[in-house]
Design a protein around this motif. Structure first.
Motif, mmCIF file in Angstrom:
data_model
loop_
_atom_site.group_PDB
_atom_site.id
_atom_site.type_symbol
_atom_site.label_atom_id
_atom_site.label_comp_id
_atom_site.label_asym_id
_atom_site.label_seq_id
_atom_site.Cartn_x
_atom_site.Cartn_y
_atom_site.Cartn_z
ATOM 1 N N GLU A 31 41.420 40.404 25.057
ATOM 2 C CA GLU A 31 41.306 39.293 24.108
ATOM 3 C C GLU A 31 42.297 38.185 24.444
ATOM 4 O OE1 GLU A 31 40.982 38.435 19.307
ATOM 5 O OE2 GLU A 31 40.671 40.461 20.093
ATOM 6 N N ILE A 32 43.485 38.545 24.912
ATOM 7 C CA ILE A 32 44.438 37.519 25.345
ATOM 8 C C ILE A 32 43.843 36.706 26.489
ATOM 9 C CG2 ILE A 32 46.658 37.124 26.493
ATOM 10 C CD1 ILE A 32 47.755 39.536 24.922
ATOM 11 N N ALA A 33 43.286 37.378 27.484
ATOM 12 C CA ALA A 33 42.692 36.683 28.627
ATOM 13 C C ALA A 33 41.553 35.773 28.183
ATOM 14 C CB ALA A 33 42.206 37.699 29.663
ATOM 15 N N ASP A 34 40.730 36.251 27.268
ATOM 16 C CA ASP A 34 39.619 35.430 26.762
ATOM 17 C C ASP A 34 40.137 34.162 26.085
ATOM 18 O OD1 ASP A 34 37.774 37.255 27.685
ATOM 19 O OD2 ASP A 34 37.433 38.196 25.725
ATOM 20 N N ARG A 35 41.194 34.308 25.297
ATOM 21 C CA ARG A 35 41.728 33.138 24.585
ATOM 22 C C ARG A 35 42.440 32.190 25.543
ATOM 23 N NH1 ARG A 35 42.810 33.746 18.281
ATOM 24 N NH2 ARG A 35 41.420 35.471 17.821
ATOM 25 N N LEU A 36 43.167 32.726 26.517
ATOM 26 C CA LEU A 36 43.798 31.855 27.509
ATOM 27 C C LEU A 36 42.748 31.056 28.267
ATOM 28 C CD1 LEU A 36 46.559 34.188 29.017
ATOM 29 C CD2 LEU A 36 46.910 32.244 27.495
ATOM 30 N N GLU A 37 41.640 31.682 28.613
ATOM 31 C CA GLU A 37 40.558 30.990 29.319
ATOM 32 C C GLU A 37 40.033 29.812 28.504
ATOM 33 O OE1 GLU A 37 36.315 32.072 31.520
ATOM 34 O OE2 GLU A 37 37.038 33.345 29.870
ATOM 35 N N LYS A 38 40.060 29.952 27.179
ATOM 36 C CA LYS A 38 39.534 28.910 26.293
ATOM 37 C C LYS A 38 40.590 27.883 25.898
ATOM 38 C CE LYS A 38 36.136 32.139 24.413
ATOM 39 N NZ LYS A 38 35.768 32.990 23.247
ATOM 40 N N GLY A 39 41.813 28.007 26.441
ATOM 41 C CA GLY A 39 42.828 26.982 26.196
ATOM 42 C C GLY A 39 43.908 27.345 25.204
ATOM 43 N N ALA A 40 43.912 28.565 24.709
ATOM 44 C CA ALA A 40 44.943 28.986 23.764
ATOM 45 C C ALA A 40 46.294 29.098 24.457
ATOM 46 C CB ALA A 40 44.574 30.327 23.137
ATOM 47 N N ALA A 41 47.361 28.952 23.686
ATOM 48 C CA ALA A 41 48.715 29.195 24.175
ATOM 49 C C ALA A 41 49.156 30.589 23.734
ATOM 50 C CB ALA A 41 49.674 28.146 23.636
ATOM 51 N N TRP A 42 50.053 31.183 24.531
ATOM 52 C CA TRP A 42 50.537 32.538 24.266
ATOM 53 C C TRP A 42 52.022 32.466 23.919
ATOM 54 C CZ3 TRP A 42 50.203 36.936 28.507
ATOM 55 C CH2 TRP A 42 50.579 38.160 27.933
ATOM 56 N N HIS A 43 52.343 32.773 22.663
ATOM 57 C CA HIS A 43 53.705 32.686 22.147
ATOM 58 C C HIS A 43 54.279 34.087 21.934
ATOM 59 C CE1 HIS A 43 52.536 28.537 20.905
ATOM 60 N NE2 HIS A 43 51.418 29.117 20.498
ATOM 61 N N ILE A 44 55.601 34.197 22.078
ATOM 62 C CA ILE A 44 56.273 35.431 21.694
ATOM 63 C C ILE A 44 57.496 35.086 20.842
ATOM 64 C CG2 ILE A 44 57.605 35.543 23.852
ATOM 65 C CD1 ILE A 44 57.413 38.657 23.518
ATOM 66 N N ALA A 214 39.628 38.982 37.244
ATOM 67 C CA ALA A 214 38.235 39.426 37.162
ATOM 68 C C ALA A 214 37.309 38.300 36.716
ATOM 69 C CB ALA A 214 38.123 40.613 36.211
ATOM 70 N N LYS A 215 37.865 37.307 36.019
ATOM 71 C CA LYS A 215 37.091 36.143 35.597
ATOM 72 C C LYS A 215 37.049 35.068 36.679
ATOM 73 C CE LYS A 215 38.366 36.518 30.659
ATOM 74 N NZ LYS A 215 37.043 36.316 30.003
ATOM 75 N N GLY A 216 37.727 35.316 37.797
ATOM 76 C CA GLY A 216 37.802 34.318 38.851
ATOM 77 C C GLY A 216 38.862 33.272 38.598
ATOM 78 N N LEU A 217 39.812 33.557 37.726
ATOM 79 C CA LEU A 217 40.879 32.623 37.367
ATOM 80 C C LEU A 217 42.188 33.085 37.991
ATOM 81 C CD1 LEU A 217 40.016 32.292 33.568
ATOM 82 C CD2 LEU A 217 39.221 30.846 35.450
ATOM 83 N N LYS A 218 43.007 32.129 38.426
ATOM 84 C CA LYS A 218 44.279 32.457 39.068
ATOM 85 C C LYS A 218 45.428 32.259 38.081
ATOM 86 C CE LYS A 218 47.328 31.455 42.956
ATOM 87 N NZ LYS A 218 47.594 30.585 44.127
ATOM 88 N N PRO A 219 46.024 33.334 37.573
ATOM 89 C CA PRO A 219 47.145 33.189 36.649
ATOM 90 C C PRO A 219 48.401 32.691 37.361
ATOM 91 C CG PRO A 219 46.783 35.494 37.131
ATOM 92 C CD PRO A 219 45.664 34.743 37.791
ATOM 93 N N SER A 220 49.196 31.935 36.652
ATOM 94 C CA SER A 220 50.454 31.415 37.200
ATOM 95 C C SER A 220 51.556 32.431 36.956
ATOM 96 C CB SER A 220 50.808 30.092 36.517
ATOM 97 O OG SER A 220 49.729 29.177 36.610
ATOM 98 N N VAL A 221 52.191 32.875 38.034
ATOM 99 C CA VAL A 221 53.186 33.950 37.973
ATOM 100 C C VAL A 221 54.430 33.513 38.738
ATOM 101 C CG1 VAL A 221 53.678 36.344 38.648
ATOM 102 C CG2 VAL A 221 51.413 35.740 37.758
ATOM 103 N N TYR A 222 55.596 33.765 38.144
ATOM 104 C CA TYR A 222 56.854 33.441 38.807
ATOM 105 C C TYR A 222 57.122 34.368 39.996
ATOM 106 C CZ TYR A 222 58.164 31.060 34.409
ATOM 107 O OH TYR A 222 58.214 30.251 33.300
#
Length: 246
Positions: A31-44, A214-222
């Motif tokens: 669900e996090i990945a789905d929301r990130l794909e749609k433009g959501a921000a991830w806060h902690i 798996a969605k074909g998206l490249k996550p940004s990782v340090y």
């Protein structure tokens, strides 16, 4: 040796996480990945332990995960006068503070809010979860269910954090959050929750990376700043994160 006892008990906690939390980690990460794909921000937002330090800005970590940092300084330089203790008042006990935080932060409807609290009974983290739910945010608790279940909520709803969030992940520590019995000492030592919460956090990040790929998206990782071409590689990743949000 007490050290050996700690090693033994900490391993049991980590195995319990693997045995009991894996399916929830998979579901939450999807669900996090789905929301990130749609433009959501991830806060902690962590109420005082290590998640916002261990989980954010580390080599191998996702740039998408960003902290909600809260600072409040009071300066009142009068001369010293003896007085009775006033008691400590933390922001996690102040009614209405979640509205202030949401109003001043960059939380928007549909975002992801991960909230860390071992005890999970204080007003603020519960209220933040409730207000996040009202915004259709994905609210996720990282908490100690055994501990929290034995405590009475400070929130008028009567909810603890694991009850207020859409999902909760149990860091599998115990009531009191200490692992090692010390004969003749009168109390146990060595908490589990910091390491176990971090174990969960990295399990989530690894799974979100997997889901995005798996969605074909490249996550940004340090990568570590000490690696060759780190500035260039991290700079490109930051540009990617800024453009796409993941």
């Amino acid at each position: 040796m007490l050290m050996d006892k700690y090693f033994e008990e900490m391993k049991k906690v980590l195995v319990k996480i693997e045995d009991t939390q894996k399916e929830k980690i998979l579901k939450i990460s999807e669900e996090i990945a789905d929301r990130l794909e749609k433009g959501a921000a991830w806060h902690i937002m962590d109420t005082g332990h290590m998640l916002m330090f261990e989980g954010v800005g580390r080599t191998g970590g996702m740039m998408a995960l960003q902290p909600i940092k809260i600072t409040c300084e009071i300066e009142n330089p009068v001369r010293y006068r003896a007085s009775a203790s006033k008691g400590a008042v933390g922001y996690d006990s102040i009614p209405g503070f979640a509205d202030f935080v949401i109003g001043r932060s960059n939380i928007l409807a549909g975002d992801i809010i991960m909230i860390g609290s071992v005890s999970g009974y204080k007003y603020f983290p519960v209220d933040l979860a409730i207000k996040g739910n009202e915004l259709d945010c994905l609210t996720i608790a990282i908490t100690t269910v055994e501990y929290s279940s034995k405590l009475k909520s400070d929130h008028p709803s009567g909810l603890r954090l694991f009850e207020a969030c859409k999902y909760y992940l149990d860091n599998c520590s115990n009531y009191g959050d200490t692992l090692v019995e010390v004969e003749g000492f009168g109390q146990k030592i060595c908490p589990a929750s910091g390491i176990s919460a971090s174990y969960i956090m990295w399990a989530i990040q690894s799974t979100v990376v997997e889901k995005l790929l798996a969605k074909g998206l490249k996550p940004s990782v340090y990568i570590s700043n000490h690696m060759d071409n780190a500035a260039k590689i991290n700079g490109e990743a930051i540009d990617n994160y800024t453009k796409y949000g993941y």
